[in-house]
Design a protein around this motif. Structure first.
Motif, PDB file in Angstrom:
ATOM      1  N   VAL A  36       0.773  -1.355  -0.112  1.00 46.17           N
ATOM      2  CA  VAL A  36       0.110  -0.157  -0.072  1.00 46.17           C
ATOM      3  C   VAL A  36       0.758   1.176   0.105  1.00 46.17           C
ATOM      4  CG1 VAL A  36      -1.759   1.439   1.252  1.00 46.17           C
ATOM      5  CG2 VAL A  36      -1.964  -1.043   1.170  1.00 46.17           C
ATOM      6  N   ALA A  37       1.912   1.286   0.849  1.00 38.65           N
ATOM      7  CA  ALA A  37       2.933   2.303   1.208  1.00 38.65           C
ATOM      8  C   ALA A  37       3.699   2.655  -0.341  1.00 38.65           C
ATOM      9  CB  ALA A  37       3.754   2.301   2.208  1.00 38.65           C
ATOM     10  N   ALA A  43      10.058   5.058  -2.905  1.00 40.90           N
ATOM     11  CA  ALA A  43       9.853   3.968  -2.281  1.00 40.90           C
ATOM     12  C   ALA A  43      11.102   3.712  -1.501  1.00 40.90           C
ATOM     13  CB  ALA A  43       9.694   2.984  -3.171  1.00 40.90           C
ATOM     14  N   ARG A  44      12.245   3.942  -1.944  1.00 36.22           N
ATOM     15  CA  ARG A  44      13.453   3.820  -1.301  1.00 36.22           C
ATOM     16  C   ARG A  44      13.443   4.808   0.127  1.00 36.22           C
ATOM     17  NH1 ARG A  44      16.976   1.029  -4.307  1.00 36.22           N
ATOM     18  NH2 ARG A  44      16.996   1.190  -6.428  1.00 36.22           N
ATOM     19  N   GLU A  45      12.936   5.877   0.011  1.00 35.43           N
ATOM     20  CA  GLU A  45      12.975   6.916   1.031  1.00 35.43           C
ATOM     21  C   GLU A  45      11.858   6.070   2.188  1.00 35.43           C
ATOM     22  OE1 GLU A  45      14.569   9.540   1.157  1.00 35.43           O
ATOM     23  OE2 GLU A  45      13.449  10.202   3.299  1.00 35.43           O
ATOM     24  N   ILE A  46      10.701   5.656   1.728  1.00 30.20           N
ATOM     25  CA  ILE A  46       9.937   4.831   2.693  1.00 30.20           C
ATOM     26  C   ILE A  46      10.672   3.930   3.379  1.00 30.20           C
ATOM     27  CG2 ILE A  46       7.846   3.636   2.571  1.00 30.20           C
ATOM     28  CD1 ILE A  46       6.659   5.511   0.511  1.00 30.20           C
ATOM     29  N   THR A  47      11.308   3.259   2.529  1.00 31.46           N
ATOM     30  CA  THR A  47      11.975   1.876   3.170  1.00 31.46           C
ATOM     31  C   THR A  47      13.009   2.384   4.165  1.00 31.46           C
ATOM     32  OG1 THR A  47      11.793   0.644   1.164  1.00 31.46           O
ATOM     33  CG2 THR A  47      13.509  -0.204   2.600  1.00 31.46           C
ATOM     34  N   GLY A  64       2.258   5.967   7.194  1.00 32.48           N
ATOM     35  CA  GLY A  64       0.912   5.247   7.232  1.00 32.48           C
ATOM     36  C   GLY A  64       0.685   3.913   8.228  1.00 32.48           C
ATOM     37  N   ASP A  65       0.020   3.062   7.715  1.00 32.73           N
ATOM     38  CA  ASP A  65      -0.232   1.900   8.699  1.00 32.73           C
ATOM     39  C   ASP A  65       1.246   1.351   9.253  1.00 32.73           C
ATOM     40  OD1 ASP A  65      -2.692   2.275   8.294  1.00 32.73           O
ATOM     41  OD2 ASP A  65      -3.237   0.612   7.072  1.00 32.73           O
TER      42      ASP A  65
END
Ligand code: ZN
Length: 148
Positions: free
Chosen positions: A77-78, A87-91, A116-117
Motif C-alpha cells: 500500500v505504501a 519507495a526507497r525513502e519509505i524503506t 501510514g499503517d
C-alpha cells in the motif's frame, strides 16, 4: 499508550486477515523472492515499474507469520503509485523507525507520518527476533528495485 497499542494491534491484524495487493503479476513485471530462515517466512514481491520510474503496481504472495504478512501488505500500500526514489525513502524511514540505522541524526529525523499503517509495526523494535519478519518484504522490495 495502551490504547495506541490496541489500535496498532488491530491494524496489523486487519492487514493479516485482509491482505492488500495479494497476488501475482505476469512478466515482464519484476519478481523477487525473500526468505527469513529465523522464522520460516517466505515472500514473493512483484513490481511493475514504468519507464518514468513509477511503481504502477505491486503484488505479493507468500506464507509466514502475521508480522511478515501484514508488513508485506502495508508495504504494498505504501509504495504503490510512488516513484522508485520515494519507495526507497519509505524503506529508509521504516527501517529507521525499527532502529536499523547507524546514523543517530537519521534516527531523529524519521518521519513516521509518511509511513501510514506501517507505524503500527514500530512496537516490533522491542522484539529483536521479529525485526527480520517486519523487514523481509522491504528487503525483497529493495532487491526488486535494484533489479529493475
Ligand atoms: Zn516471521
Amino acid at each position: 499508550m495502551a490504547q495506541l497499542e490496541d489500535l496498532y494491534r488491530e491494524i496489523v491484524l486487519d492487514h493479516y486477515k485482509s491482505p492488500r495487493n495479494k497476488g501475482e503479476l505476469e512478466p515482464p513485471a519484476v519478481r523477487k523472492e525473500g526468505f527469513n530462515p529465523l522464522c520460516g517466512d517466505e515472500v514473493v514481491i512483484y513490481l511493475d515499474v514504468d519507464n518514468d520510474g513509477i511503481i504502477r503496481d505491486v503484488k505479493f504472495s507468500g506464507q509466514g507469520c502475521s508480522i511478515s504478512l501484514s508488513a508485506a501488505s502495508m508495504m504494498s500500500v505504501a509504495v504503490k503509485g510512488k516513484t522508485v526514489d520515494e519507495a526507497r525513502e519509505i524503506t529508509r524511514n521504516y527501517k529507521t523507525m525499527l532502529g536499523i540505522t547507524d546514523d543517530d541524526a537519521e534516527r531523529e529525523e524519521v518521519d513516521v507520518d509518511r509511513l501510514g499503517d506501517l507505524q503500527a509495526l514500530q512496537g516490533v523494535m522491542k522484539f529483536p527476533t521479529r525485526i527480520k519478519c517486519a523487514t523481509l518484504s522491504f528487503n525483497t522490495l529493495e532487491q526488486g528495485l535494484d533489479a529493475d
